[in-house]
Design an enzyme around this catalytic site. Structure first.
Site, PDB file in Angstrom:
ATOM      1  N   ASP A  85      -2.006  -7.811  -8.171  1.00 34.17           N
ATOM      2  CA  ASP A  85      -3.179  -8.863  -7.767  1.00 34.17           C
ATOM      3  C   ASP A  85      -4.298  -7.985  -7.973  1.00 34.17           C
ATOM      4  OD1 ASP A  85      -4.090  -8.121  -4.747  1.00 34.17           O
ATOM      5  OD2 ASP A  85      -1.902  -7.715  -5.267  1.00 34.17           O
TER       6      ASP A  85
ATOM      7  N   ASN B 214       0.727  -1.312   0.007  1.00 29.20           N
ATOM      8  CA  ASN B 214       0.029   0.192  -0.065  1.00 29.20           C
ATOM      9  C   ASN B 214       0.791   1.093   0.099  1.00 29.20           C
ATOM     10  OD1 ASN B 214      -2.020  -1.799   0.194  1.00 29.20           O
ATOM     11  ND2 ASN B 214      -2.666  -1.380   2.324  1.00 29.20           N
TER      12      ASN B 214
END
Length: 179
Positions: A87, A62
Site C-alpha cells: 500500500d 513493519n
C-alpha cells in the site's frame, strides 16, 4: 527464479485493512494461477514452483525485511527478480504504479526491506490507499464500501501485472500496466 511478495499484517482483524492490500493482491494471484500456499518458513508462507515463488510474510508489515532477505537468499533470488506489492498513501484509491526501484517514501514495511536487503534496486507495485491526517489509523482502517468497489478492480489489475512480471522484464510490465 522470480519472487512476488505481498505485504500486510497477519492477524485476521487486519484482513480488510488498507495496509493489507499486498496480501489481497497475492491472494488474487494465487486464485488466478490456481495455486495454494503450501509452505511455511522464514516467518512467512509461500508456494514455490520451478519458475517462481509467491509469498506473504507472517510478521507484521513493519518487520518484513528479514523475511524478504531470508527467502531471497535461501532461494538465490536477486533483488531485481523480486516484486514487492504494498500500500502507498501517496496514491489515491484506484491508482497503482509499478516501479523498478526507489526509496521507501515513508512506508515502514518497505523501509525495513530496503534496510535488510541493503539496496533500493527492488521492483515494487504500489497500490494507492489514499491519504488521511492520521496515517497510523488510516492504514489500519478498512476500505469503505465505495472504495472497496474501486480497490477490487485495482487488485485484479495488480494481480495481472504481477503475473506478467513472473514471465517478463520489469520494463515490459511497466509499459503495459503503468497508465
Amino acid at each position: 527464479m522470480k519472487l512476488i511478495i505481498g505485504l500486510g499484517n497477519p492477524d485476521p482483524k487486519y484482513q480488510k485493512n488498507r495496509h493489507n492490500v499486498g496480501y489481497m493482491v497475492v491472494d488474487k494471484i494465487l486464485e488466478n494461477l490456481r495455486l495454494k500456499i503450501n509452505k511455511e518458513k522464514f516467518s512467512g508462507i509461500f508456494v514455490k514452483t520451478e519458475e517462481f515463488i509467491i509469498a506473504k510474510p507472517t510478521t507484521y508489515m513493519n518487520l518484513s525485511g528479514d523475511f524478504v532477505k531470508n527467502i531471497s537468499t535461501y532461494f538465490k533470488v536477486s533483488p531485481n527478480n523480486i516484486l514487492i506489492i504494498y500500500d502507498d498513501m501517496s496514491y489515491e484509491v484506484g491508482q497503482a504504479a509499478i516501479k523498478p526501484k526507489g526509496g521507501s517514501n515513508g512506508q515502514n514495511g518497505i523501509k525495513d526491506i530496503l534496510l535488510k536487503m541493503n539496496t533500493e534496486e527492488i521492483p515494487r507495485l504500489k497500490i494507492g490507499i489514499g491519504k488521511n491526517q492520521e496515517a497510523a489509523k488510516h492504514v489500519l482502517s478498512d476500505f469503505t464500501l465505495e472504495e472497496f468497489k474501486i480497490i477490487d478492480l485495482v487488485i485484479n489489475q495488480a494481480a495481472e501485472a504481477a503475473i506478467s512480471f513472473l514471465f517478463n522484464d520489469i520494463r515490459i510490465v511497466m509499459n503495459s500496466y503503468n497508465k
